[in-house]
Design a protein around this motif. Structure first.
Motif, PDB file in Angstrom:
ATOM      1  N   VAL A   1     122.167  18.322 -89.048  1.00  0.00           N
ATOM      2  CA  VAL A   1     122.846  17.836 -88.012  1.00  0.00           C
ATOM      3  C   VAL A   1     122.759  18.783 -86.834  1.00  0.00           C
ATOM      4  N   THR A   2     122.790  18.457 -85.599  1.00  0.00           N
ATOM      5  CA  THR A   2     122.512  19.523 -84.327  1.00  0.00           C
ATOM      6  C   THR A   2     123.743  19.160 -83.468  1.00  0.00           C
ATOM      7  N   ALA A   3     123.797  19.728 -82.302  1.00  0.00           N
ATOM      8  CA  ALA A   3     125.118  19.699 -81.605  1.00  0.00           C
ATOM      9  C   ALA A   3     124.658  18.019 -80.851  1.00  0.00           C
ATOM     10  N   ASP A   4     123.476  17.906 -80.460  1.00  0.00           N
ATOM     11  CA  ASP A   4     123.213  16.532 -80.020  1.00  0.00           C
ATOM     12  C   ASP A   4     123.664  15.334 -80.820  1.00  0.00           C
ATOM     13  N   ASP A   5     123.399  15.629 -82.205  1.00  0.00           N
ATOM     14  CA  ASP A   5     123.753  14.605 -83.290  1.00  0.00           C
ATOM     15  C   ASP A   5     125.470  14.300 -83.434  1.00  0.00           C
ATOM     16  N   PHE A   6     126.166  15.526 -82.828  1.00  0.00           N
ATOM     17  CA  PHE A   6     127.759  15.431 -82.955  1.00  0.00           C
ATOM     18  C   PHE A   6     128.261  15.629 -81.850  1.00  0.00           C
ATOM     19  N   PRO A   7     128.189  14.506 -80.872  1.00  0.00           N
ATOM     20  CA  PRO A   7     128.743  14.575 -79.496  1.00  0.00           C
ATOM     21  C   PRO A   7     130.260  14.963 -79.453  1.00  0.00           C
ATOM     22  N   LEU A   8     130.478  15.690 -78.528  1.00  0.00           N
ATOM     23  CA  LEU A   8     131.850  16.002 -78.331  1.00  0.00           C
ATOM     24  C   LEU A   8     132.160  16.049 -76.746  1.00  0.00           C
ATOM     25  N   PRO A   9     132.370  14.931 -76.082  1.00  0.00           N
ATOM     26  CA  PRO A   9     132.393  14.896 -74.701  1.00  0.00           C
ATOM     27  C   PRO A   9     133.145  15.989 -73.943  1.00  0.00           C
ATOM     28  N   THR A  10     134.371  15.976 -74.387  1.00  0.00           N
ATOM     29  CA  THR A  10     135.270  16.822 -73.898  1.00  0.00           C
ATOM     30  C   THR A  10     135.528  18.204 -74.356  1.00  0.00           C
TER      31      THR A  10
ATOM     32  N   THR B   1     130.973  18.090 -92.771  1.00  0.00           N
ATOM     33  CA  THR B   1     130.246  17.548 -91.670  1.00  0.00           C
ATOM     34  C   THR B   1     130.718  18.059 -90.253  1.00  0.00           C
ATOM     35  N   ILE B   2     131.888  17.731 -90.334  1.00  0.00           N
ATOM     36  CA  ILE B   2     132.992  18.403 -89.114  1.00  0.00           C
ATOM     37  C   ILE B   2     132.778  19.630 -88.734  1.00  0.00           C
ATOM     38  N   PHE B   3     132.857  20.412 -89.795  1.00  0.00           N
ATOM     39  CA  PHE B   3     132.826  21.853 -89.670  1.00  0.00           C
ATOM     40  C   PHE B   3     131.296  22.058 -89.152  1.00  0.00           C
ATOM     41  N   TRP B   4     130.464  21.813 -89.813  1.00  0.00           N
ATOM     42  CA  TRP B   4     129.081  21.922 -89.336  1.00  0.00           C
ATOM     43  C   TRP B   4     128.829  21.604 -87.851  1.00  0.00           C
ATOM     44  N   GLY B   5     129.152  20.431 -87.621  1.00  0.00           N
ATOM     45  CA  GLY B   5     128.857  19.923 -86.252  1.00  0.00           C
ATOM     46  C   GLY B   5     129.650  21.077 -85.421  1.00  0.00           C
ATOM     47  N   LEU B   6     130.830  21.284 -85.616  1.00  0.00           N
ATOM     48  CA  LEU B   6     131.596  22.059 -84.554  1.00  0.00           C
ATOM     49  C   LEU B   6     130.649  23.588 -84.376  1.00  0.00           C
ATOM     50  N   GLY B   7     130.468  24.159 -85.620  1.00  0.00           N
ATOM     51  CA  GLY B   7     129.676  25.128 -85.602  1.00  0.00           C
ATOM     52  C   GLY B   7     128.370  25.140 -84.775  1.00  0.00           C
ATOM     53  N   GLN B   8     127.704  23.991 -84.879  1.00  0.00           N
ATOM     54  CA  GLN B   8     126.484  23.768 -84.077  1.00  0.00           C
ATOM     55  C   GLN B   8     126.589  23.922 -82.572  1.00  0.00           C
TER      56      GLN B   8
END
Length: 361
Positions: free
Chosen positions: A58-67, A103-110
């Motif tokens: 999972v990369t930052a692009d895979d874990f989109p956080l618009p705001t 997964t959420i933690f990893w996505g935030l970390g990315q």
């Protein structure tokens, strides 16, 4: 020993210099997620699951956080150029199982940096929980025990801790500004400061690669690019004394480490924080020392304390000397950014990940 020209002999200044009592009642270092922001986390999790992306891919692009991504960029700047830590609250871990929370933690970390290996097994996402071991076993790490962990730093730019379940009692977490401690040492015992820049030997706790020494030669302080960076782990310093070829600690060294411990534990400098389920603590290891009190756990396995852990290399991390981390592979052809080389990956393979213009081991 480092050239005297690189020894900082004046007090540190700036936002990285802080005292716990001054921040205890402040909300400046706390980010409370709004319902809209937690909804973004849930939507990003669903996106990963729908596409079937494995957690470690999972990369930052895979874990989109618009705001929320903009807020995380601000936090990364605070970690590197501000006070060096932040506590994010209200991550709804109670709504998710361990896999989803991971997964959420990893996505935030990315969105904050690049994860690096935390041990010789190559674990990129760690679990801080009691395994029944003790520090008397040289292969045991402190986070695998219920014992008190004195003030120390970890082996990466940034440490991230996400609490899934809190302990029954104890496990108080405390932080202290490395620069504030440094200033106090400079004021009280200025002749001792230079010893921080000398080479010290830290036990590698059985995690060295084949053929490498069982200890690392490091300096506890570095003054580069206008920033003070400190690393400190007295437990590993003292356990390295078990090796006969490691020079014995000198009385002045012990005096210095006693003073650092005294200052860090002092209420004049220490910030105690409540670390509860759903809390994400992020801290810059170069700027902040952290500790954890001994704790008692629940008897039921499903209730026992469980904290997820990430070691992150910042994309816009500070300048560090090539030998800062002490690992031989970090000083071969590039500035290392921390982490522990997995035993089954040779050094050249372990340098594959790049962040901006920097490479990370």
């Amino acid at each position: 020993m480092t050239s005297v020209i690189n020894v900082l002999r004046r007090p540190c200044t700036g936002p990285a210099v802080w005292r716990g009592p001054d921040l205890a009642d402040s909300a400046q270092w706390v980010l409370r997620l709004s319902p809209a922001q937690t909804d973004e986390l849930g939507a990003a999790l669903r996106s990963v699951r729908e596409r079937g992306v494995p957690l470690l891919k999972v990369t930052a692009d895979d874990f989109p956080l618009p705001t929320l991504s903009g807020e995380l960029a601000r936090l990364a700047d605070v970690l590197e150029n501000g006070r060096g830590f932040v506590l994010v609250k209200r991550i709804p871990v109670e709504q998710y199982g361990e896999a989803a929370a991971s997964t959420i933690f990893w996505g935030l970390g990315q969105h904050l940096g690049v994860p690096v290996s935390q041990n010789a097994a190559g674990h990129m996402l760690g679990h801080a929980r009691d395994t029944g071991g003790t520090m008397a076993d040289p292969s045991t790490r402190g986070y695998q025990t219920r014992a008190r962990l004195p003030f120390h730093t970890d082996g990466s730019d940034v440490l991230g801790l996400l609490c899934l379940r809190a302990a029954r009692t104890g496990a108080r977490t405390a932080l202290v500004s490395s620069a504030a401690v440094y200033n106090a040492v400079l004021k009280r015992r200025p002749k001792l400061v230079e010893r921080l820049y000398r080479t010290h030997l830290l036990d590698r706790r059985e995690e060295q690669l084949p053929g490498e020494p069982p200890y690392s030669a490091v300096r506890f302080a570095s003054w580069d690019g206008g920033k003070l960076s400190m690393r400190y782990n007295r437990c590993y310093l003292e356990s390295a004394q078990r090796f006969p070829d490691v020079p014995r600690l000198q009385p002045a060294d012990v005096e210095l480490f006693d003073l650092i411990d005294e200052l860090a534990e002092s209420r004049e400098f220490r910030l105690d924080i409540d670390f509860e389920a759903g809390d994400l603590l992020l801290l810059n290891n170069h700027a902040v020392l952290h500790s954890r009190a001994e704790y008692e756990d629940f008897a039921e396995p499903e209730l026992k304390r469980h904290v997820l852990r990430l070691w992150l290399a910042l994309r816009q991390g500070r300048d560090l000397p090539p030998d800062f981390w002490g690992d031989p592979h970090s000083a071969v052809d590039r500035p290392g950014r921390g982490g522990i080389s997995p035993r089954d990956v040779i050094a050249t393979q372990n340098s594959a990940v790049r962040c901006g213009s920097r490479s990370h081991g």
